[in-house]
Motif scaffolding. Structure first.
Motif, PDB file in Angstrom:
ATOM      1  N   TYR A   8       0.844  -1.192   0.000  1.00 35.79           N
ATOM      2  CA  TYR A   8       0.000   0.000   0.000  1.00 35.79           C
ATOM      3  C   TYR A   8       0.875   1.235   0.000  1.00 35.79           C
ATOM      4  O   TYR A   8       1.878   1.291   0.708  1.00 35.79           O
ATOM      5  N   ARG A  59      -6.872   6.983  -0.234  1.00 37.13           N
ATOM      6  CA  ARG A  59      -7.715   6.280  -1.190  1.00 37.13           C
ATOM      7  C   ARG A  59      -7.271   4.842  -1.418  1.00 37.13           C
ATOM      8  O   ARG A  59      -7.758   4.176  -2.312  1.00 37.13           O
ATOM      9  N   ARG A  64      -4.244   3.322  -2.387  1.00 38.33           N
ATOM     10  CA  ARG A  64      -3.470   2.969  -3.580  1.00 38.33           C
ATOM     11  C   ARG A  64      -2.644   1.729  -3.308  1.00 38.33           C
ATOM     12  O   ARG A  64      -1.923   1.651  -2.325  1.00 38.33           O
ATOM     13  N   ARG A  65      -2.756   0.768  -4.198  1.00 37.85           N
ATOM     14  CA  ARG A  65      -2.070  -0.503  -4.011  1.00 37.85           C
ATOM     15  C   ARG A  65      -1.033  -0.708  -5.099  1.00 37.85           C
ATOM     16  O   ARG A  65      -1.168  -0.218  -6.208  1.00 37.85           O
ATOM     17  N   LEU A  66      -0.023  -1.471  -4.744  1.00 36.83           N
ATOM     18  CA  LEU A  66       1.048  -1.794  -5.668  1.00 36.83           C
ATOM     19  C   LEU A  66       1.331  -3.287  -5.552  1.00 36.83           C
ATOM     20  O   LEU A  66       1.598  -3.792  -4.461  1.00 36.83           O
TER      21      LEU A  66
END
Length: 103
Positions: free
Chosen positions: A70, A83, A85-87
């Motif tokens: 994250y 929000r 955001r994922r990786l």
């Protein structure tokens, strides 16, 4: 088409509240479906990678080790406006695995 598709975003039971796949059964099902490689990308942890690696090698499947990380907008403790955001990080080569685990 067997052996040409690889799941790159898979959660196991190490992804608390999100994954139900137990690693031995997951790997056996991938083998049954004719897959020659498989990845795991658990949420924020890599607790299952050793078990996953060993099970894949036992079944003749190429293990792709990974995790879902994250990204915080600034300070990791700041939650307002976050929000989610994922990786997705996958290690296709040993060098990348070595680099990630030494961070």
């Amino acid at each position: 088409m067997a052996g040409t598709f690889t799941h790159l975003h898979v959660h196991t039971h190490y992804s608390l509240l999100d994954g139900a796949n137990k690693i031995p059964e997951l790997v056996k099902q991938a083998k049954k479906l004719g897959m020659d490689s498989l990845a795991i990308t658990d949420h924020g942890c890599m607790f299952g990678v050793v078990e996953f690696f060993n099970e894949c090698k036992k079944e003749g499947i190429k293990p792709i080790l990974g995790m879902e990380a994250y990204m915080a907008p600034g300070d990791r403790r700041e939650r307002s406006g976050f929000r989610g955001r994922r990786l997705i990080i996958c290690c296709f080569w040993r060098r990348i695995w070595r680099d990630i685990r030494t961070c």
